[in-house]
Design a protein around this motif. Sequence first.
Motif, PDB file in Angstrom:
ATOM      1  N   GLY A  43       0.799  -1.215   0.000  1.00 52.75           N
ATOM      2  CA  GLY A  43       0.000   0.000   0.000  1.00 52.75           C
ATOM      3  C   GLY A  43       0.831   1.264   0.000  1.00 52.75           C
ATOM      4  N   HIS A  44       2.058   1.179   0.513  1.00 59.01           N
ATOM      5  CA  HIS A  44       2.942   2.338   0.560  1.00 59.01           C
ATOM      6  C   HIS A  44       4.041   2.265  -0.497  1.00 59.01           C
ATOM      7  CE1 HIS A  44       1.129   2.148   4.612  1.00 59.01           C
ATOM      8  NE2 HIS A  44       1.196   3.456   4.570  1.00 59.01           N
ATOM      9  N   LEU A  45       3.843   1.402  -1.485  1.00 60.49           N
ATOM     10  CA  LEU A  45       4.849   1.239  -2.532  1.00 60.49           C
ATOM     11  C   LEU A  45       4.928   2.494  -3.393  1.00 60.49           C
ATOM     12  CD1 LEU A  45       6.811  -0.846  -3.732  1.00 60.49           C
ATOM     13  CD2 LEU A  45       4.975  -1.551  -5.277  1.00 60.49           C
ATOM     14  N   HIS A  46       6.163   2.923  -3.694  1.00 66.35           N
ATOM     15  CA  HIS A  46       6.350   4.135  -4.494  1.00 66.35           C
ATOM     16  C   HIS A  46       7.626   4.000  -5.318  1.00 66.35           C
ATOM     17  CE1 HIS A  46       6.084   8.347  -5.648  1.00 66.35           C
ATOM     18  NE2 HIS A  46       7.349   8.504  -5.291  1.00 66.35           N
ATOM     19  N   LYS A  47       7.455   3.989  -6.637  1.00 66.39           N
ATOM     20  CA  LYS A  47       8.570   3.986  -7.585  1.00 66.39           C
ATOM     21  C   LYS A  47       9.541   2.827  -7.334  1.00 66.39           C
ATOM     22  CE  LYS A  47       7.463   7.703  -9.949  1.00 66.39           C
ATOM     23  NZ  LYS A  47       7.121   7.652 -11.398  1.00 66.39           N
ATOM     24  N   LEU A  48       9.022   1.616  -7.265  1.00 60.76           N
ATOM     25  CA  LEU A  48       9.882   0.446  -7.126  1.00 60.76           C
ATOM     26  C   LEU A  48      10.573   0.186  -8.465  1.00 60.76           C
ATOM     27  CD1 LEU A  48      10.633  -1.934  -5.165  1.00 60.76           C
ATOM     28  CD2 LEU A  48       8.911  -3.260  -6.389  1.00 60.76           C
ATOM     29  N   PRO A  49      11.906   0.243  -8.522  1.00 54.60           N
ATOM     30  CA  PRO A  49      12.604   0.094  -9.808  1.00 54.60           C
ATOM     31  C   PRO A  49      12.588  -1.350 -10.309  1.00 54.60           C
ATOM     32  CG  PRO A  49      14.187   0.351  -8.027  1.00 54.60           C
ATOM     33  CD  PRO A  49      12.836   0.545  -7.413  1.00 54.60           C
ATOM     34  N   VAL A  50      12.036  -1.536 -11.504  1.00 49.26           N
ATOM     35  CA  VAL A  50      11.967  -2.846 -12.150  1.00 49.26           C
ATOM     36  C   VAL A  50      12.439  -2.682 -13.591  1.00 49.26           C
ATOM     37  CG1 VAL A  50      10.492  -4.786 -12.800  1.00 49.26           C
ATOM     38  CG2 VAL A  50      10.024  -3.527 -10.693  1.00 49.26           C
ATOM     39  N   GLY A  51      13.357  -3.545 -14.015  1.00 44.97           N
ATOM     40  CA  GLY A  51      13.896  -3.463 -15.367  1.00 44.97           C
ATOM     41  C   GLY A  51      12.926  -4.013 -16.401  1.00 44.97           C
ATOM     42  N   LEU A  52      12.993  -3.455 -17.591  1.00 44.94           N
ATOM     43  CA  LEU A  52      12.153  -3.885 -18.713  1.00 44.94           C
ATOM     44  C   LEU A  52      13.054  -4.020 -19.934  1.00 44.94           C
ATOM     45  CD1 LEU A  52       9.283  -4.560 -19.592  1.00 44.94           C
ATOM     46  CD2 LEU A  52       8.893  -2.140 -20.043  1.00 44.94           C
ATOM     47  N   VAL A  53      13.288  -5.256 -20.344  1.00 48.97           N
ATOM     48  CA  VAL A  53      14.265  -5.543 -21.391  1.00 48.97           C
ATOM     49  C   VAL A  53      13.583  -6.267 -22.543  1.00 48.97           C
ATOM     50  CG1 VAL A  53      16.419  -6.725 -21.957  1.00 48.97           C
ATOM     51  CG2 VAL A  53      16.105  -5.718 -19.686  1.00 48.97           C
ATOM     52  N   SER A  54      13.848  -5.798 -23.746  1.00 51.50           N
ATOM     53  CA  SER A  54      13.376  -6.486 -24.944  1.00 51.50           C
ATOM     54  C   SER A  54      14.581  -6.799 -25.824  1.00 51.50           C
ATOM     55  CB  SER A  54      12.368  -5.625 -25.719  1.00 51.50           C
ATOM     56  OG  SER A  54      12.006  -6.264 -26.932  1.00 51.50           O
ATOM     57  N   ALA A  55      14.916  -8.094 -25.882  1.00 53.79           N
ATOM     58  CA  ALA A  55      15.992  -8.554 -26.763  1.00 53.79           C
ATOM     59  C   ALA A  55      15.429  -9.152 -28.041  1.00 53.79           C
ATOM     60  CB  ALA A  55      16.850  -9.586 -26.027  1.00 53.79           C
ATOM     61  N   ASP A  56      14.136  -8.946 -28.266  1.00 55.10           N
ATOM     62  CA  ASP A  56      13.453  -9.541 -29.415  1.00 55.10           C
ATOM     63  C   ASP A  56      14.014  -8.982 -30.725  1.00 55.10           C
ATOM     64  OD1 ASP A  56      11.726 -10.970 -30.940  1.00 55.10           O
ATOM     65  OD2 ASP A  56       9.921  -9.865 -30.370  1.00 55.10           O
ATOM     66  N   LYS A  57      14.362  -9.885 -31.632  1.00 52.68           N
ATOM     67  CA  LYS A  57      14.897  -9.487 -32.932  1.00 52.68           C
ATOM     68  C   LYS A  57      13.801  -9.286 -33.971  1.00 52.68           C
ATOM     69  CE  LYS A  57      19.268 -11.909 -32.165  1.00 52.68           C
ATOM     70  NZ  LYS A  57      20.197 -12.968 -32.648  1.00 52.68           N
ATOM     71  N   GLY A  58      12.588  -9.744 -33.649  1.00 49.05           N
ATOM     72  CA  GLY A  58      11.490  -9.578 -34.585  1.00 49.05           C
ATOM     73  C   GLY A  58      11.605 -10.515 -35.783  1.00 49.05           C
ATOM     74  N   VAL A  59      10.623 -10.423 -36.660  1.00 54.62           N
ATOM     75  CA  VAL A  59      10.622 -11.217 -37.897  1.00 54.62           C
ATOM     76  C   VAL A  59      10.143 -10.338 -39.042  1.00 54.62           C
ATOM     77  CG1 VAL A  59      10.250 -13.433 -36.750  1.00 54.62           C
ATOM     78  CG2 VAL A  59       8.283 -12.054 -37.434  1.00 54.62           C
TER      79      VAL A  59
END
Length: 296
Positions: A43-59
Amino acid sequence: MSNVHPFRVLRAKRLWIVNGMVVGFVALLFAVFYVGANIDPAGHLHKLPVGLVSADKGVNAGGKQTDLGAQIVQSIKKSSQGEDKIDWRVMDEKEMKEELSKGKLFGALVVPSDFTSSVAALAGTEASGDAVRPTLTVLTNQSAGSVGSSMARQAATTAAQSASAQVGKQLTTQAKATQAELPAATLLLLADPAEVQIEDGHPLDSHSGLGLSAFYYSLVLVVCGMLAANVISGQVDHALGYTHNDMGPLRIHNPLLRATRVQTLAISSTVLARDHVVRGQSCRHVGAAAEGAGRA
């Protein structure tokens, strides 16, 4: 000598009121700052740093480049706008690993390099038995803190499941557009194509206390410091003759050595410093012995 019985001191209102107020105030401080700070972390969580990574090469299909990983990243960032609980930080894999090792990230969501190609292969699979589900990886970081890592894992897992459902809508729409009759199992698989895998992004050492060693170490320091201060203060006052020392039925009282409070503080500090050195050496020996036993 006074003929007043010692137990008459219990009739003094000041004794009860002052002690009750002091103990109650200290208990209130503990409840507010310690229990209150940990009773509702979500309930008191504020700006918890979480990484977001996309290594997708696509098609590249039909002359059109498709990158589902980039779409997932944009979708998560867009859906998190206006919320301050999770701080999604877009980065590459190398930076993500460095941030995890430094404890600057509590977790991460990683889209692998073959995500789009796996989804494309899944969409073209006619038999559900031959289908290989694409994966989305959720990384945890216990070394940054067990509570924060747990909340980061929950947030990343929810985001991964939402991304899988979003991709599933696209696949289901494409399958219906082809008007092909697909088995019910295949349709269910297309509706939720991605498998969420949870892994340890920064493994802990074997003697790290599951990431809580710093907390336990601080707790031991506080408790030992309080005990040492009480014991040393009483023993110094006894050595100077201000108080007596009771050992069962025996009462020992030393001759009075008049000393100012500054001198008493200096004596107590000297004894406490020596005790600190002795305890520090003992802790190092115990730690070395425990580490040697663990390696053996």
